[in-house]
Write a protein that holds these residues in place. Structure first.
Motif, PDB file in Angstrom:
ATOM      1  N   ASN A 126       0.920  -1.346   0.096  1.00 37.90           N
ATOM      2  CA  ASN A 126       0.012   0.057   0.099  1.00 37.90           C
ATOM      3  C   ASN A 126       0.783   1.226  -0.001  1.00 37.90           C
ATOM      4  OD1 ASN A 126      -2.534  -1.082  -0.161  1.00 37.90           O
ATOM      5  ND2 ASN A 126      -2.626  -1.445   2.015  1.00 37.90           N
ATOM      6  N   GLY A 127       0.570   2.260  -0.814  1.00 40.18           N
ATOM      7  CA  GLY A 127       1.230   3.675  -0.665  1.00 40.18           C
ATOM      8  C   GLY A 127       2.435   3.448  -1.593  1.00 40.18           C
ATOM      9  N   MET A 128       2.618   2.726  -2.378  1.00 41.57           N
ATOM     10  CA  MET A 128       3.871   2.388  -3.268  1.00 41.57           C
ATOM     11  C   MET A 128       3.744   3.007  -4.493  1.00 41.57           C
ATOM     12  SD  MET A 128       5.900   1.434  -1.279  1.00 41.57           S
ATOM     13  CE  MET A 128       6.040   0.907   0.581  1.00 41.57           C
ATOM     14  N   GLY A 129       2.513   3.309  -4.993  1.00 44.83           N
ATOM     15  CA  GLY A 129       2.342   4.127  -6.219  1.00 44.83           C
ATOM     16  C   GLY A 129       1.733   3.426  -7.384  1.00 44.83           C
ATOM     17  N   LYS A 130       1.010   2.256  -6.943  1.00 43.90           N
ATOM     18  CA  LYS A 130       0.404   1.674  -8.123  1.00 43.90           C
ATOM     19  C   LYS A 130      -0.902   2.558  -8.555  1.00 43.90           C
ATOM     20  CE  LYS A 130      -0.996  -1.789  -5.188  1.00 43.90           C
ATOM     21  NZ  LYS A 130      -0.380  -1.433  -4.078  1.00 43.90           N
ATOM     22  N   THR A 131      -1.738   2.946  -7.802  1.00 46.87           N
ATOM     23  CA  THR A 131      -2.703   3.777  -8.200  1.00 46.87           C
ATOM     24  C   THR A 131      -2.352   5.033  -8.893  1.00 46.87           C
ATOM     25  OG1 THR A 131      -4.417   2.690  -6.737  1.00 46.87           O
ATOM     26  CG2 THR A 131      -5.068   4.910  -7.771  1.00 46.87           C
ATOM     27  N   THR A 132      -1.487   5.612  -8.339  1.00 47.15           N
ATOM     28  CA  THR A 132      -0.760   6.755  -9.176  1.00 47.15           C
ATOM     29  C   THR A 132      -0.343   6.437 -10.463  1.00 47.15           C
ATOM     30  OG1 THR A 132      -0.389   7.668  -6.930  1.00 47.15           O
ATOM     31  CG2 THR A 132       0.715   8.922  -8.880  1.00 47.15           C
ATOM     32  N   THR A 133       0.331   5.552 -10.529  1.00 44.52           N
ATOM     33  CA  THR A 133       0.634   5.016 -11.788  1.00 44.52           C
ATOM     34  C   THR A 133      -0.308   4.821 -12.911  1.00 44.52           C
ATOM     35  OG1 THR A 133       2.736   3.825 -10.806  1.00 44.52           O
ATOM     36  CG2 THR A 133       2.293   3.462 -13.110  1.00 44.52           C
ATOM     37  N   ILE A 134      -1.496   4.363 -12.716  1.00 42.14           N
ATOM     38  CA  ILE A 134      -2.732   3.907 -13.164  1.00 42.14           C
ATOM     39  C   ILE A 134      -3.143   5.566 -13.604  1.00 42.14           C
ATOM     40  CG2 ILE A 134      -4.960   3.210 -13.544  1.00 42.14           C
ATOM     41  CD1 ILE A 134      -2.921   1.129 -13.276  1.00 42.14           C
ATOM     42  N   ARG A 135      -3.174   6.465 -12.339  1.00 41.72           N
ATOM     43  CA  ARG A 135      -3.646   7.776 -12.863  1.00 41.72           C
ATOM     44  C   ARG A 135      -2.824   8.554 -13.765  1.00 41.72           C
ATOM     45  NH1 ARG A 135      -7.790  10.105  -9.306  1.00 41.72           N
ATOM     46  NH2 ARG A 135      -6.900  11.962 -10.113  1.00 41.72           N
ATOM     47  N   SER A 136      -1.516   8.478 -13.459  1.00 42.42           N
ATOM     48  CA  SER A 136      -0.521   8.942 -14.745  1.00 42.42           C
ATOM     49  C   SER A 136      -0.796   8.517 -15.985  1.00 42.42           C
ATOM     50  CB  SER A 136       0.763   8.729 -14.052  1.00 42.42           C
ATOM     51  OG  SER A 136       1.169   9.076 -12.979  1.00 42.42           O
ATOM     52  N   ILE A 137      -1.080   7.224 -16.142  1.00 44.96           N
ATOM     53  CA  ILE A 137      -1.474   6.601 -17.528  1.00 44.96           C
ATOM     54  C   ILE A 137      -2.712   7.195 -17.962  1.00 44.96           C
ATOM     55  CG2 ILE A 137      -1.801   4.683 -18.723  1.00 44.96           C
ATOM     56  CD1 ILE A 137      -0.159   2.818 -16.790  1.00 44.96           C
ATOM     57  N   PHE A 138      -3.519   7.487 -17.264  1.00 49.20           N
ATOM     58  CA  PHE A 138      -4.974   7.881 -17.970  1.00 49.20           C
ATOM     59  C   PHE A 138      -4.824   9.601 -17.663  1.00 49.20           C
ATOM     60  CE2 PHE A 138      -6.256   3.545 -17.509  1.00 49.20           C
ATOM     61  CZ  PHE A 138      -7.124   3.460 -18.552  1.00 49.20           C
ATOM     62  N   GLY A 139      -3.986  10.154 -17.267  1.00 49.29           N
ATOM     63  CA  GLY A 139      -3.758  11.552 -17.656  1.00 49.29           C
ATOM     64  C   GLY A 139      -4.777  12.165 -16.441  1.00 49.29           C
ATOM     65  N   LEU A 140      -5.044  11.460 -15.300  1.00 51.62           N
ATOM     66  CA  LEU A 140      -5.934  11.872 -14.206  1.00 51.62           C
ATOM     67  C   LEU A 140      -4.966  12.912 -13.305  1.00 51.62           C
ATOM     68  CD1 LEU A 140      -8.066   8.992 -13.556  1.00 51.62           C
ATOM     69  CD2 LEU A 140      -8.832  10.978 -14.676  1.00 51.62           C
ATOM     70  N   THR A 141      -3.885  12.455 -13.200  1.00 48.72           N
ATOM     71  CA  THR A 141      -2.655  13.128 -12.367  1.00 48.72           C
ATOM     72  C   THR A 141      -1.605  13.173 -13.641  1.00 48.72           C
ATOM     73  OG1 THR A 141      -3.546  12.242 -10.455  1.00 48.72           O
ATOM     74  CG2 THR A 141      -1.615  13.604 -10.503  1.00 48.72           C
ATOM     75  N   GLN A 142      -1.534  14.363 -14.126  1.00 44.19           N
ATOM     76  CA  GLN A 142      -0.434  14.171 -15.251  1.00 44.19           C
ATOM     77  C   GLN A 142       0.937  13.792 -14.603  1.00 44.19           C
ATOM     78  OE1 GLN A 142      -0.510  17.227 -18.299  1.00 44.19           O
ATOM     79  NE2 GLN A 142      -2.168  16.187 -19.123  1.00 44.19           N
ATOM     80  N   ALA A 143       1.729  13.029 -15.290  1.00 49.47           N
ATOM     81  CA  ALA A 143       3.278  12.808 -14.811  1.00 49.47           C
ATOM     82  C   ALA A 143       3.996  14.024 -15.643  1.00 49.47           C
ATOM     83  CB  ALA A 143       3.694  11.405 -15.445  1.00 49.47           C
ATOM     84  N   THR A 144       4.873  14.563 -14.817  1.00 45.06           N
ATOM     85  CA  THR A 144       5.765  15.799 -15.044  1.00 45.06           C
ATOM     86  C   THR A 144       6.921  15.220 -15.948  1.00 45.06           C
ATOM     87  OG1 THR A 144       6.391  15.650 -12.884  1.00 45.06           O
ATOM     88  CG2 THR A 144       4.750  17.187 -13.270  1.00 45.06           C
ATOM     89  N   ARG A 145       7.424  14.178 -15.612  1.00 46.01           N
ATOM     90  CA  ARG A 145       8.528  13.686 -16.445  1.00 46.01           C
ATOM     91  C   ARG A 145       8.347  12.278 -17.047  1.00 46.01           C
ATOM     92  NH1 ARG A 145      11.976  15.634 -12.299  1.00 46.01           N
ATOM     93  NH2 ARG A 145      12.246  17.821 -12.678  1.00 46.01           N
ATOM     94  N   GLY A 146       9.221  12.038 -17.996  1.00 46.36           N
ATOM     95  CA  GLY A 146       9.162  10.597 -18.407  1.00 46.36           C
ATOM     96  C   GLY A 146       8.256  10.626 -19.620  1.00 46.36           C
ATOM     97  N   THR A 147       8.076   9.303 -20.103  1.00 46.38           N
ATOM     98  CA  THR A 147       7.251   9.052 -21.416  1.00 46.38           C
ATOM     99  C   THR A 147       6.060   7.989 -21.262  1.00 46.38           C
ATOM    100  OG1 THR A 147       8.787   7.559 -22.365  1.00 46.38           O
ATOM    101  CG2 THR A 147       9.051  10.049 -22.991  1.00 46.38           C
ATOM    102  N   ILE A 148       4.914   8.318 -21.886  1.00 43.41           N
ATOM    103  CA  ILE A 148       3.814   7.137 -21.806  1.00 43.41           C
ATOM    104  C   ILE A 148       3.591   6.912 -23.076  1.00 43.41           C
ATOM    105  CG2 ILE A 148       1.991   6.402 -20.723  1.00 43.41           C
ATOM    106  CD1 ILE A 148       2.271   8.311 -18.539  1.00 43.41           C
ATOM    107  N   GLU A 149       3.949   5.820 -23.779  1.00 47.55           N
ATOM    108  CA  GLU A 149       3.692   5.448 -25.214  1.00 47.55           C
ATOM    109  C   GLU A 149       2.594   4.499 -25.046  1.00 47.55           C
ATOM    110  OE1 GLU A 149       6.908   4.724 -27.687  1.00 47.55           O
ATOM    111  OE2 GLU A 149       7.702   6.691 -27.416  1.00 47.55           O
TER     112      GLU A 149
END
Lengths: 354, 226
Positions: B36-59
């Protein structure tokens, strides 16, 4: 489209399907239907009785209720179904009114409304006026909505108010069309075949308009578009993650909402034979919101119930005391505290989505 | 198909992801794991643009999607079943399924064969369904958008064991049909037999990636033990 096929097509597959308990709303159907039919029936019947006993005043009062209800039906589409709390619907109501007024003014004067780039004459034909009122209000709402819908919550309320106030002050300071004195419509605009200057005929025209506006709202909300609008209201992020942008859906609903309110405005100007910046003022936006809340937010018959209550209180209590709005405030308080779903919710029971 | 490289995501001033790497290939079922709290859901949110990732690439299918709005990402072919059975409570089962549907292989009939219970409850408001049925509806709704990649965030969390079995059965069926899936879940016993690959997050970074067979007890104790 294969995915539009009804689940019920395959109903025979499961034996328990037909035994499933009926949806809860059905138990209220009779009561709700009864309340709605009574409301519509009285609204239709009383003016007819009044007309034939020579009480034209009450016929016009009914027309007024009907028109205000129609304007509130428009606002209800934005607030109740779309979750867009517009505090600037007076802009469309007033613009609709000014379309009727300005068009009649030029038709009366035999002057063109504009000469460049092409000549547009005035018209005293109601059909032309209604169409123009709806189109112009739709266009105005497209522009205002396109900007306002980028915001939400309190900012949306304020920005819609700001746009409406801009238009209010513009009308107030434009002397050609009367400025703050307003613009009279000397002879009610006409329709082919029927005599629109007859009070009962005009009431029936307004009544038809109200029924159409409610029918359109009902149809719309039963469509896929309506479901998407509901989704956008409930959770726009969830809608977006399913691949539908909430923005254009809201914008279309906002435009339709404004067009309905605009048509009501045009009818109102012709009823009173007068249009003035009062129709554009934020007081009226507020009154429309009060009506929607009184009647029941997001209920098809809510605006009608709210308008009946509001105009009745304004007319009869207003005749007794000029402080009638104190009582309006108390009623509103009562509704908000004890009848969360408005007068319709109180009389007709809850709806399936409450 | 989906390639997430070195993304960093912030919630306001606090950084949640410090470099997540993740890959899902066509037809693969990839499990995203971690405590818990390691970033799984945040990763999903970043992939879907719900919380935009500020660095890196998502292809996604060679298209950079990191800065796209959520609805464009979903339209590109990603389907999300969000954490916590998110249906639209005031719409019927049928409306939930149909409104966001896009043409393709998944139709009402096909969803009905996957979850016969939904078929039985098609006219009911989603909020009157049990938790498990709502979860089925959420999965059905995502499938109706005919996603090329399905993302399931904690699809079996907080459900009765019987219902969990039914959801897992459905997930296994999807796997057999070659549906590319990114799966966030904690039940190792269910994931390990069906996942093609596992990616483990620890404190917002990818720390382990490999076949389930290689996920030995040392790795488990280090990253997944409570």
């Amino acid at each position: 489209m294969t995915n539009n096929t009804s689940l019920s097509n395959s109903a025979s597959r499961g034996t328990t399907v037909d035994a499933a308990p009926a949806p809860k709303a059905d138990r209220h159907f009779d009561r709700k239907g009864l309340v709605q039919m009574t409301l519509l029936g009285l609204l239709l019947l009383l003016p007819v009785v009044a007309y034939f006993s020579g009480q034209i005043y009450y016929v016009n009062l009914a027309s007024r209720i009907t028109i205000i209800a129609m304007a509130a039906v428009g606002l209800n589409l934005a607030i109740g179904y779309g979750g867009m709390v517009s505090f600037g619907h007076a802009a469309y109501f007033g613009l609709g009114g000014y379309v009727a007024g300005i068009s009649a003014y030029h038709a009366f004067d035999l002057t063109p409304f504009m000469t460049w780039p092409f000549s547009v004459p005035g018209s005293d034909n109601l059909l032309v006026i209604w169409l123009a009122a709806m189109l112009l209000c739709g266009l105005l709402a497209l522009a205002i909505g396109a900007i306002s819908l980028r915001t939400t919550g309190v900012y949306f309320i304020m920005i819609t108010l700001a746009f409406a106030q801009m238009i209010y002050y513009f009308a107030n300071s434009w002397p050609t069309y009367g400025g703050e004195d307003g613009l009279p419509i000397y002879i009610r605009n006409t329709l082919p075949v029927v005599d629109s200057s007859d009070a009962l005929t005009y009431f029936l025209i307004c009544f038809t308009g109200l029924i159409l506006a409610m029918a359109i709202t009902s149809r719309l909300m039963k469509s896929r578009f309506g479901a998407a609008l509901t989704m956008a209201r409930l959770n726009d992020v969830r809608l977006a993650t399913a691949g539908i942008s909430p923005y254009p859906i809201r914008l279309v609903a906002f435009v339709i909402s404004a067009a309905i309110t605009g048509l009501a405005g045009a009818l109102y100007a012709d009823l009173n034979g007068f249009v003035s910046p009062t129709m554009l003022s934020w007081h009226f936006s507020g009154e429309l919101m009060v009506i929607v809340i009184l009647g029941g937010v997001g209920r098809l018959y809510g605006p009608l119930a709210g308008a009946v209550l509001f105009v009745m209180m304004e007319t009869f209590l207003g005749g007794v005391t000029q402080y009638w709005q104190l009582f309006l405030g108390l009623v509103l308080l009562g509704v908000v505290l004890f009848a969360k779903h408005g007068v319709m919710g109180w009389l007709a029971g809850r709806e399936r989505n409450e | 198909m989906l390639k997430v490289a070195d993304i960093e995501t912030f919630y306001g001033p606090s950084q949640a992801l410090f470099g997540v790497n993740l890959e899902v290939n066509a037809g693969e079922m990839v499990a995203l794991m971690g405590r818990n709290g390691m970033g799984k859901t945040t990763t999903i949110r970043s992939i879907f643009g719900l919380t935009q990732a500020t660095r890196g690439t998502i292809e996604f299918e060679s298209q950079e999607i990191r800065r796209l709005p959520a609805y464009r990402i979903a339209k590109a072919g990603l389907g999300l079943v969000p954490e916590g059975r998110r249906c639209f409570p005031n719409l019927s089962v049928r409306e939930n399924l149909l409104v966001t549907a896009r043409p393709g292989e998944w139709t009402l009939e096909k969803v009905a064969t996957l979850f016969p219970r939904l078929e039985e409850r098609r006219a009911q408001m989603a909020k009157t369904l049990s938790g498990g049925e709502q979860q089925m509806l959420a999965i059905g709704r995502a499938l109706m958008t005919n996603p090329r990649l399905l993302v399931l965030d904690e699809a079996t969390e907080g459900l009765a064991p019987v219902i969990r079995q039914e959801i897992w059965r459905a997930i296994r069926l999807l796997k057999e049909q070659g549906q590319a899936t990114l799966l966030v879940d904690k039940s190792l016993s269910e994931i390990l037999p069906i996942a093609d690959r596992c990616t483990i997050l620890e404190k917002g970074s990818t720390v382990w990636d490999g076949k389930p067979a290689a996920l030995d007890s040392a790795v488990r104790d280090r990253y997944l033990g409570v």
